[in-house]
Design an enzyme around this catalytic site. Sequence first.
Site, PDB file in Angstrom:
ATOM      1  N   ASN A  36       0.864  -1.174   0.000  1.00  0.00           N
ATOM      2  CA  ASN A  36       0.000   0.000   0.000  1.00  0.00           C
ATOM      3  C   ASN A  36       0.905   1.230   0.000  1.00  0.00           C
ATOM      4  O   ASN A  36       2.069   1.150  -0.372  1.00  0.00           O
ATOM      5  CB  ASN A  36      -1.011  -0.046   1.161  1.00  0.00           C
ATOM      6  CG  ASN A  36      -0.341   0.038   2.538  1.00  0.00           C
ATOM      7  OD1 ASN A  36       0.750   0.570   2.678  1.00  0.00           O
ATOM      8  ND2 ASN A  36      -1.017  -0.490   3.532  1.00  0.00           N
ATOM      9  N   LYS A  53      -5.954   1.662  -3.326  1.00  0.00           N
ATOM     10  CA  LYS A  53      -4.978   2.441  -2.569  1.00  0.00           C
ATOM     11  C   LYS A  53      -4.610   3.713  -3.326  1.00  0.00           C
ATOM     12  O   LYS A  53      -4.520   3.719  -4.561  1.00  0.00           O
ATOM     13  CB  LYS A  53      -3.716   1.608  -2.335  1.00  0.00           C
ATOM     14  CG  LYS A  53      -3.976   0.350  -1.523  1.00  0.00           C
ATOM     15  CD  LYS A  53      -4.464   0.673  -0.133  1.00  0.00           C
ATOM     16  CE  LYS A  53      -4.829  -0.593   0.632  1.00  0.00           C
ATOM     17  NZ  LYS A  53      -5.371  -0.290   1.970  1.00  0.00           N
ATOM     18  N   ALA A  89      -5.679   5.949   1.776  1.00  0.00           N
ATOM     19  CA  ALA A  89      -4.328   6.518   1.780  1.00  0.00           C
ATOM     20  C   ALA A  89      -3.438   5.890   2.853  1.00  0.00           C
ATOM     21  O   ALA A  89      -2.272   6.266   2.982  1.00  0.00           O
ATOM     22  CB  ALA A  89      -4.402   8.027   1.986  1.00  0.00           C
ATOM     23  N   ASN A  90      -3.996   4.967   3.646  1.00  0.00           N
ATOM     24  CA  ASN A  90      -3.211   4.277   4.679  1.00  0.00           C
ATOM     25  C   ASN A  90      -2.420   5.217   5.588  1.00  0.00           C
ATOM     26  O   ASN A  90      -1.263   4.953   5.927  1.00  0.00           O
ATOM     27  CB  ASN A  90      -2.275   3.238   4.042  1.00  0.00           C
ATOM     28  CG  ASN A  90      -3.035   1.984   3.659  1.00  0.00           C
ATOM     29  OD1 ASN A  90      -3.429   1.845   2.505  1.00  0.00           O
ATOM     30  ND2 ASN A  90      -3.270   1.097   4.619  1.00  0.00           N
ATOM     31  N   GLU A 139      -9.038   1.680  11.652  1.00  0.00           N
ATOM     32  CA  GLU A 139      -8.467   0.326  11.611  1.00  0.00           C
ATOM     33  C   GLU A 139      -7.197   0.209  12.450  1.00  0.00           C
ATOM     34  O   GLU A 139      -6.795  -0.899  12.788  1.00  0.00           O
ATOM     35  CB  GLU A 139      -8.200  -0.101  10.171  1.00  0.00           C
ATOM     36  CG  GLU A 139      -7.061   0.633   9.502  1.00  0.00           C
ATOM     37  CD  GLU A 139      -6.815   0.149   8.083  1.00  0.00           C
ATOM     38  OE1 GLU A 139      -7.634   0.478   7.208  1.00  0.00           O
ATOM     39  OE2 GLU A 139      -5.827  -0.575   7.859  1.00  0.00           O
ATOM     40  N   HIS A 142     -12.269  -3.124   9.265  1.00  0.00           N
ATOM     41  CA  HIS A 142     -11.139  -3.496   8.420  1.00  0.00           C
ATOM     42  C   HIS A 142     -10.980  -5.014   8.480  1.00  0.00           C
ATOM     43  O   HIS A 142     -11.258  -5.639   9.499  1.00  0.00           O
ATOM     44  CB  HIS A 142      -9.885  -2.812   8.980  1.00  0.00           C
ATOM     45  CG  HIS A 142      -8.593  -3.436   8.556  1.00  0.00           C
ATOM     46  ND1 HIS A 142      -8.019  -4.474   9.254  1.00  0.00           N
ATOM     47  CD2 HIS A 142      -7.771  -3.177   7.514  1.00  0.00           C
ATOM     48  CE1 HIS A 142      -6.893  -4.819   8.653  1.00  0.00           C
ATOM     49  NE2 HIS A 142      -6.715  -4.053   7.598  1.00  0.00           N
ATOM     50  N   TYR A 173     -11.315  -9.466   0.649  1.00  0.00           N
ATOM     51  CA  TYR A 173     -10.047  -9.472  -0.080  1.00  0.00           C
ATOM     52  C   TYR A 173     -10.078 -10.655  -1.038  1.00  0.00           C
ATOM     53  O   TYR A 173      -9.457 -11.679  -0.755  1.00  0.00           O
ATOM     54  CB  TYR A 173      -8.869  -9.645   0.869  1.00  0.00           C
ATOM     55  CG  TYR A 173      -8.686  -8.601   1.948  1.00  0.00           C
ATOM     56  CD1 TYR A 173      -8.697  -7.245   1.649  1.00  0.00           C
ATOM     57  CD2 TYR A 173      -8.445  -8.988   3.253  1.00  0.00           C
ATOM     58  CE1 TYR A 173      -8.493  -6.307   2.653  1.00  0.00           C
ATOM     59  CE2 TYR A 173      -8.235  -8.056   4.258  1.00  0.00           C
ATOM     60  CZ  TYR A 173      -8.260  -6.708   3.948  1.00  0.00           C
ATOM     61  OH  TYR A 173      -8.053  -5.795   4.944  1.00  0.00           O
TER      62      TYR A 173
HETATM   63 MG    MG Z   1      -7.286   0.769   5.179  1.00  0.00          MG
END
Ligand code: MG
Length: 393
Positions: free
Chosen positions: A19, A183, A214-215, A265, A322, A343
């Site tokens: 990411n 991402k 954007a993590n 998360e 999450h 996922y």
């Molecule tokens: Mg995330």
Amino acid sequence: MRITDIRELSVPLQGNIANALVSFAEHTVSLVAVCTDQLRDGRPVTGLAFNSIGRFAQGGLLRERFLPRLHAAPPDSLLDAGGTRFDTAAITRVLMRNEKPGGHGDRAAAVAALELAFWDLNAKLAGEPAWQTIARHFGHTPQGQGVPVYAAGGYYYPPGHAGSLADELRAYQDQGYTAFKMKIGGAPLAQDMARVESALGVAGGDGSRLAVDANGRFDLPTALDYARALAPLRLRWFEEIGDPLDYALNAQMAAVYPGAIATGENLFSARDVDNLLRHGGMRPGRDVFQMDPGLSYGLGEYARMLSAMEAAGFARQQAQPHGGHLINLHIVTGLGLGGCEAYPGVFQPFGGYAPGCRLQAGRVWPTDAPGFGLEEKPELAQPIRQLLTGSTA
Ligand code: MG
């Protein structure tokens, strides 16, 4: 009823993806088993769970700190009043003995893996899917119509990797997913916006079917640049814009970004969530809370987070944990939360659902397998066998 053995296996995640901030190529997950002296169909009832995805395995903490406390506890002290189920709150109290408040870190994931295994165990003792055990325990009546689901992926692939973001999202579409997450923040703004546009093309130009994540990478000026560029697209949400503990940045973004913001998360306790509620500017009816039980002490602490949200005027439908895997599918279903991540293509062997889980019209249904149904996921068959028998074949 008593515990006969507790095992942990560190399982590497497959796939060389990244990411904006972290490569998952070296990430591991703790798969744990709690074995009992109870038999069903002639076999010992065993609770299975893992500490979600995106951190690391916790075998060291489990072996050195948490498992000895559990083994030292009188067996009856871990059971409910009837003696036929494990008392997950009592188990958490035993695990957290001599732990100081705050500084949650990796212990929150270690405790979570164990606590969740007892939920799997209780559901198997009752011979029912975990969502039913969870719903009954927390006094919730699920509607039985599946839960909304989106496919998370859209990572940055290493140079030379074949295929494109649009190909990846189309593959999810072919599996039946109608909404996606990708991402951002791992490339310059212009390049990211081109990626977003190509993903929007797969989503039929409908921003409500595409979220970006954007993590936690952006500082305030960068966040504002991205917000200005993204706002007209009316996306599903803008996730983890800045550092997860920078509540002031989150509040500043909520004041200027008209669409939904998602975060949480990387909050590991109900106290963290209290602070997000007090200082993060989150908006009732709009923003999304993504705390993940597998990273934050398990379901008991997660339920306290939901209570804090509801007491502050937020709806539990604003919670979408999450972690796109079977454990969270059962939790979302049992607690009536807003939706589920999946996922389908990444984070194997834990990511995604079992083949029997029905996916239809943007919703997903768990199967009737007892517990979380981890045994039904083909990718988990080998790690579970290795955990229980030591066989690496
Ligand atoms: Mg995330």
